[in-house]
Design an enzyme around this catalytic site. Structure first.
Site, PDB file in Angstrom:
ATOM      1  N   ARG A   1       9.028  -2.564   1.885  1.00 18.48           N
ATOM      2  CA  ARG A   1       8.823  -1.666   3.025  1.00 18.48           C
ATOM      3  C   ARG A   1      10.063  -1.011   3.615  1.00 18.48           C
ATOM      4  NH1 ARG A   1       4.870  -6.029   5.452  1.00 18.48           N
ATOM      5  NH2 ARG A   1       6.324  -7.216   4.159  1.00 18.48           N
TER       6      ARG A   1
ATOM      7  N   LYS B   1       2.611 -12.997 -12.159  1.00 26.25           N
ATOM      8  CA  LYS B   1       2.508 -14.445 -11.924  1.00 26.25           C
ATOM      9  C   LYS B   1       1.465 -15.093 -12.824  1.00 26.25           C
ATOM     10  CE  LYS B   1       4.162 -14.319  -7.141  1.00 26.25           C
ATOM     11  NZ  LYS B   1       4.306 -12.878  -6.885  1.00 26.25           N
TER      12      LYS B   1
ATOM     13  N   LYS C   1       9.322  -2.830  -9.119  1.00 29.25           N
ATOM     14  CA  LYS C   1       8.422  -3.984  -9.287  1.00 29.25           C
ATOM     15  C   LYS C   1       6.971  -3.522  -9.187  1.00 29.25           C
ATOM     16  CE  LYS C   1       7.658  -7.425  -6.101  1.00 29.25           C
ATOM     17  NZ  LYS C   1       6.266  -7.902  -6.057  1.00 29.25           N
TER      18      LYS C   1
ATOM     19  N   THR D   1       6.049 -18.848  -1.438  1.00 32.98           N
ATOM     20  CA  THR D   1       6.650 -19.023  -0.106  1.00 32.98           C
ATOM     21  C   THR D   1       5.597 -19.101   0.995  1.00 32.98           C
ATOM     22  OG1 THR D   1       7.072 -16.669  -0.178  1.00 32.98           O
ATOM     23  CG2 THR D   1       8.956 -18.114  -0.499  1.00 32.98           C
TER      24      THR D   1
ATOM     25  N   ASP E   1       5.291  -8.183 -11.924  1.00 29.68           N
ATOM     26  CA  ASP E   1       5.111  -9.414 -11.114  1.00 29.68           C
ATOM     27  C   ASP E   1       3.642  -9.823 -11.148  1.00 29.68           C
ATOM     28  OD1 ASP E   1       5.529 -11.478  -9.358  1.00 29.68           O
ATOM     29  OD2 ASP E   1       5.714 -10.211  -7.578  1.00 29.68           O
TER      30      ASP E   1
ATOM     31  N   ASP F   1      -2.116 -19.745 -17.218  1.00 33.47           N
ATOM     32  CA  ASP F   1      -3.367 -19.938 -17.964  1.00 33.47           C
ATOM     33  C   ASP F   1      -3.052 -20.911 -19.093  1.00 33.47           C
ATOM     34  OD1 ASP F   1      -5.926 -19.503 -19.221  1.00 33.47           O
ATOM     35  OD2 ASP F   1      -5.993 -17.520 -18.272  1.00 33.47           O
TER      36      ASP F   1
HETATM   37  O1  C5P Z   1       7.922  -5.039   1.868  1.00 29.32           O
HETATM   38  P1  C5P Z   1       8.719  -6.238   1.532  1.00 29.32           P
HETATM   39  O2  C5P Z   1      10.196  -5.942   1.345  1.00 29.32           O
HETATM   40  O3  C5P Z   1       8.477  -7.412   2.449  1.00 29.32           O
HETATM   41  O4  C5P Z   1       8.168  -6.635   0.085  1.00 29.32           O
HETATM   42  C1  C5P Z   1       8.636  -7.736  -0.618  1.00 29.32           C
HETATM   43  C2  C5P Z   1       8.015  -7.811  -1.978  1.00 29.32           C
HETATM   44  O5  C5P Z   1       8.380  -9.057  -2.565  1.00 29.32           O
HETATM   45  C3  C5P Z   1       6.491  -7.776  -1.977  1.00 29.32           C
HETATM   46  O6  C5P Z   1       6.086  -7.158  -3.206  1.00 29.32           O
HETATM   47  C4  C5P Z   1       6.109  -9.233  -1.981  1.00 29.32           C
HETATM   48  O7  C5P Z   1       4.873  -9.477  -2.595  1.00 29.32           O
HETATM   49  C5  C5P Z   1       7.225  -9.844  -2.793  1.00 29.32           C
HETATM   50  N1  C5P Z   1       7.482 -11.256  -2.532  1.00 29.32           N
HETATM   51  C6  C5P Z   1       7.841 -11.733  -1.268  1.00 29.32           C
HETATM   52  N2  C5P Z   1       8.104 -13.049  -1.078  1.00 29.32           N
HETATM   53  C7  C5P Z   1       8.006 -13.893  -2.086  1.00 29.32           C
HETATM   54  C8  C5P Z   1       7.670 -13.444  -3.357  1.00 29.32           C
HETATM   55  C9  C5P Z   1       7.412 -12.095  -3.549  1.00 29.32           C
HETATM   56  O8  C5P Z   1       7.921 -10.972  -0.318  1.00 29.32           O
HETATM   57  N3  C5P Z   1       8.312 -15.151  -1.906  1.00 29.32           N
END
Ligand code: C5P
Length: 239
Positions: A211, A67, A37, A120, A65, A70
């Site tokens: 992460r 988003k 992603k 979220t 991603d 427009d």
């Molecule tokens: O590091 P982590 O596993 O928390 O990363 C989750 C990824 O998913 C990040 O790129 C974050 O921006 C994305 N994301 C999220 N929650 C959402 C939508 C996207 O954590 N509702």
């Protein structure tokens, strides 16, 4: 359509500042992951967007991603450009006008559009402050149904929403779920997390994991462990 393997279902979030940092991570993960992603941070960073074509040429799949939201003409043209770069998924905010334009821009290409229903980070108070008539749950449901009616191929839903969204739209739409933590892992700033197993059982098709893989001392091993968890979750339960 060939069924997705457990490895096909893992999407690693490249939340880094530029292509050089992303390349390091991708090399450390090796063949443990095939889907990545690219979000706004990397896309706007050094050579971030160029990475899309480069990874696609190397046989990887890319979830862009960005988003989009427009006027329809701009969304349609931007979507066409994302398709030309070889992305597999592109997110747009789930406003009917925007979704319609993105679906038109992706037509005939290998790109699928994913709708982001409600961020979220929003709660019911944020919805009112932003001028909406509905709370989060009702808005997620409405936008999921609108997305489906407009031919959007999939939705992004947090682990907490995955089950309800799957129930609302049935089996026909792709469901991509972030906020995934292997059992026992640090949640970080994520408030509502789910294990890979829970998310798959709640109807997720793809899991976005950042992460737990990208900050692991051995990213390849961390990715392999999650692929194994996905495989376990997909096994039919013994009765
Ligand atoms: O590091 P982590 O596993 O928390 O990363 C989750 C990824 O998913 C990040 O790129 C974050 O921006 C994305 N994301 C999220 N929650 C959402 C939508 C996207 O954590 N509702």
């Amino acid at each position: 359509m060939t069924p997705l393997t457990p490895r096909d279902r893992l999407i690693v979030a490249l939340d880094v500042a530029d292509a050089a940092a992303a390349d390091k991570l991708i090399a450390a993960i090796g063949d443990a992951a095939i889907f990545y992603k690219i979000g706004m941070e990397l896309a706007y960073g050094g050579d971030g967007l160029a990475l899309v074509g480069r990874l696609a040429a190397a046989g990887k799949k890319i979830f862009l991603d960005l988003k989009l939201h427009d006027i329809p003409n701009t969304v349609e043209k931007a979507t066409e450009q994302a398709a030309r770069r070889g992305a597999t998924f592109l997110t747009v905010h789930a406003y009917p006008q925007t979704m319609k334009a993105a679906v038109a821009g992706a037509r005939g290409s290998g790109l699928s559009i994913l709708g982001v229903t409600v961020l979220t980070s929003f709660d019911d108070e944020d919805m009112i402050e932003a001028g909406y008539r509905f709370g989060v749950v009702e808005m997620v449901r409405r936008r999921a149904e609108q997305a489906q009616a407009l031919g959007v191929q999939g939705l992004v839903a947090s682990a907490a929403e995955a089950k309800a969204v799957r129930e609302a739209v049935g089996a026909g739409m792709v469901l991509v779920t972030p906020g995934i933590r292997p059992a026992g892992a640090d949640a970080g700033d994520q408030k509502r997390v789910a294990t890979p197993e829970r998310a798959i059982r709640d109807g997720a098709d793809y899991l976005v994991v950042g992460r737990p893989i990208t900050t692991a001392s051995d990213p390849r091993e961390a990715a392999e462990a999650i692929v194994q968890e996905i495989a376990e979750a997909l096994k039919p339960t013994l009765r």
